[in-house]
Design a protein around this motif. Sequence first.
Motif, PDB file in Angstrom:
ATOM      1  N   LEU A 109       0.853  -1.187   0.000  1.00 32.96           N
ATOM      2  CA  LEU A 109       0.000   0.000   0.000  1.00 32.96           C
ATOM      3  C   LEU A 109       0.889   1.236   0.000  1.00 32.96           C
ATOM      4  O   LEU A 109       1.784   1.351   0.839  1.00 32.96           O
ATOM      5  CB  LEU A 109      -0.902   0.008   1.230  1.00 32.96           C
ATOM      6  N   THR A 110       0.639   2.155  -0.913  1.00 31.22           N
ATOM      7  CA  THR A 110       1.526   3.308  -1.063  1.00 31.22           C
ATOM      8  C   THR A 110       0.878   4.628  -0.685  1.00 31.22           C
ATOM      9  O   THR A 110       1.519   5.674  -0.784  1.00 31.22           O
ATOM     10  CB  THR A 110       2.033   3.396  -2.516  1.00 31.22           C
ATOM     11  N   ALA A 111      -0.368   4.599  -0.247  1.00 30.06           N
ATOM     12  CA  ALA A 111      -1.058   5.836   0.121  1.00 30.06           C
ATOM     13  C   ALA A 111      -1.913   5.591   1.348  1.00 30.06           C
ATOM     14  O   ALA A 111      -2.379   4.468   1.583  1.00 30.06           O
ATOM     15  CB  ALA A 111      -1.931   6.334  -1.033  1.00 30.06           C
ATOM     16  N   ALA A 112      -2.135   6.629   2.140  1.00 33.67           N
ATOM     17  CA  ALA A 112      -2.964   6.504   3.325  1.00 33.67           C
ATOM     18  C   ALA A 112      -4.368   6.028   2.966  1.00 33.67           C
ATOM     19  O   ALA A 112      -4.981   5.231   3.688  1.00 33.67           O
ATOM     20  CB  ALA A 112      -3.025   7.829   4.071  1.00 33.67           C
ATOM     21  N   ALA A 113      -4.890   6.492   1.831  1.00 33.64           N
ATOM     22  CA  ALA A 113      -6.233   6.124   1.411  1.00 33.64           C
ATOM     23  C   ALA A 113      -6.373   4.644   1.116  1.00 33.64           C
ATOM     24  O   ALA A 113      -7.486   4.101   1.126  1.00 33.64           O
ATOM     25  CB  ALA A 113      -6.635   6.934   0.179  1.00 33.64           C
ATOM     26  N   ASP A 114      -5.241   3.960   0.869  1.00 35.08           N
ATOM     27  CA  ASP A 114      -5.301   2.528   0.593  1.00 35.08           C
ATOM     28  C   ASP A 114      -5.809   1.732   1.789  1.00 35.08           C
ATOM     29  O   ASP A 114      -6.217   0.577   1.649  1.00 35.08           O
ATOM     30  CB  ASP A 114      -3.926   2.006   0.174  1.00 35.08           C
ATOM     31  N   GLY A 115      -5.774   2.338   2.972  1.00 31.41           N
ATOM     32  CA  GLY A 115      -6.320   1.672   4.145  1.00 31.41           C
ATOM     33  C   GLY A 115      -7.813   1.454   4.057  1.00 31.41           C
ATOM     34  O   GLY A 115      -8.370   0.656   4.823  1.00 31.41           O
ATOM     35  N   ASN A 116      -8.484   2.135   3.136  1.00 31.02           N
ATOM     36  CA  ASN A 116      -9.921   1.962   2.936  1.00 31.02           C
ATOM     37  C   ASN A 116     -10.245   1.185   1.659  1.00 31.02           C
ATOM     38  O   ASN A 116     -11.409   1.111   1.263  1.00 31.02           O
ATOM     39  CB  ASN A 116     -10.619   3.325   2.897  1.00 31.02           C
ATOM     40  N   ASN A 117      -9.221   0.614   1.027  1.00 37.21           N
ATOM     41  CA  ASN A 117      -9.425  -0.152  -0.196  1.00 37.21           C
ATOM     42  C   ASN A 117     -10.239  -1.413   0.104  1.00 37.21           C
ATOM     43  O   ASN A 117      -9.949  -2.157   1.035  1.00 37.21           O
ATOM     44  CB  ASN A 117      -8.069  -0.515  -0.793  1.00 37.21           C
ATOM     45  N   THR A 118     -11.265  -1.669  -0.693  1.00 39.42           N
ATOM     46  CA  THR A 118     -12.171  -2.788  -0.437  1.00 39.42           C
ATOM     47  C   THR A 118     -11.469  -4.137  -0.508  1.00 39.42           C
ATOM     48  O   THR A 118     -11.638  -4.993   0.366  1.00 39.42           O
ATOM     49  CB  THR A 118     -13.342  -2.753  -1.438  1.00 39.42           C
TER      50      THR A 118
END
Length: 465
Positions: A109-118
């Motif tokens: 994961l390369t971005a903070a938003a990836d923590g919400n990736n389904t």
Amino acid sequence: MHLARLSTAIVLTTAALVPLQATAAHASVSRVRQGSATDVARSAWSGPAFVMNGSGAVVPATMSSALNAVRGGTGTLDVVVIAGSGSTTPECDVIIGLAGVNSCTTLTLTAAADGNNTQVNTDIRNAEFVYFAGGDQCRYVAWKGTALEASVESVVAKGGGSGGGSAGLHVNSDIVYDACGGSATSATALADPYNAAMTFTTGMFGWPNYLNTINDSHFVTRDRMGRTMAFVARAIADGRTSAGKAWGVGIEEGGSFVIDRNGLATLAGQNAYVVLGDHTPERAVPGQPLTYSDYKIWRIVPGGTFDFKNRPTCGYYLRSVTNGTPGANLYNGTPTTGCDGGGGGTPSSFTETEPNNSRSAANAVTVPATVTGDLATSGDRDYYRLTLPAGATLTVTCAVPTAYDADIYLLSSGGSTLTRSVNDGAGADEAVTYTNSGASTTVYLDVEAYSGTGTADYTCGLTTT
């Protein structure tokens, strides 16, 4: 400061004759699955269990122990490795070859938003163990408050496990040294515990029996005792812990703790250190050197244990920091034996956990300890495993209830009898003393029924001098 992950192209091979699968779950997410394409379906798991590694690489011995604890010794499970950079799969390359592993999926994961990736959160929630790779823990703490945090917590809550190495070690502690302000050294941290590099994240993962802790990695190789002392002082001064105490856990490169569901950590590979601060710092203010007296430090050697649930009150040595200068010989010291001074003065208590009827299933305990159990069936035998340092004398005294006649044996690591106590008669107490004239070693206490049975508890006190 962090274990660098290699950035080379992935070479697709086979694992257990199942092709590796690489799919794009999101533009900034890399997903590589090894092993079975189908997740295990099972209603109950036997953890939680944790691995805490001093460097980023998986330590097969402790990883196997943790996975076996989660499986309860039967069936298979799924593992997810989370990384913040890189394009290879070194952790899964090892894990997929361990017994009881159905699949291992590497998520980069390369971005903070990836923590919400389904897809990321589906993979995590379907797994039974989550391993955080080495890298940069500042990237990892950016996932605090995302779905990823809750997904990892759900794995532990269902009886699975978590862990990691280097940066992954840091993020698995209650208080995370996040390094978002740069890398602190022992010298800079002691000279000013509020240096810009001394930044922390709290409220991410709070694992059972591991509260009020702050991890540190690459411990001896990079001389990090001083900065861990500063971490502990900061945690207390800033009110980040309960009861005015903070515990630093420093693990050397190649060292690895496996922590069972009862909070008992067993060490493999290299040394580890637990550093307790149990009072307010004499001086911990911005722009001034640290002063803190009498840190309590436990040095754990491979094969040794530390009970994070019933934290010991003896066996530490003392070191202080005065005007930013620590005492000499930080990594070795003569342990206390009197159990006095700030720790409460009592041994830890441990109740046997069945099955423990053989050396291979022995309950691990940290001395000094008081253990209780019962001999409820004919021929019942209860085994306890402990580390006996070089030159130490172990004394075991057991109070036996009147329901049965019990005998005790002290066994070597290979199972031979070192000494025994076989007093006749129901309710007859037993006691042994043994001095270890060799190197630090594992010994076993065997408590067994000679005649009679019952659910009344025996109690054995274990002390060393």
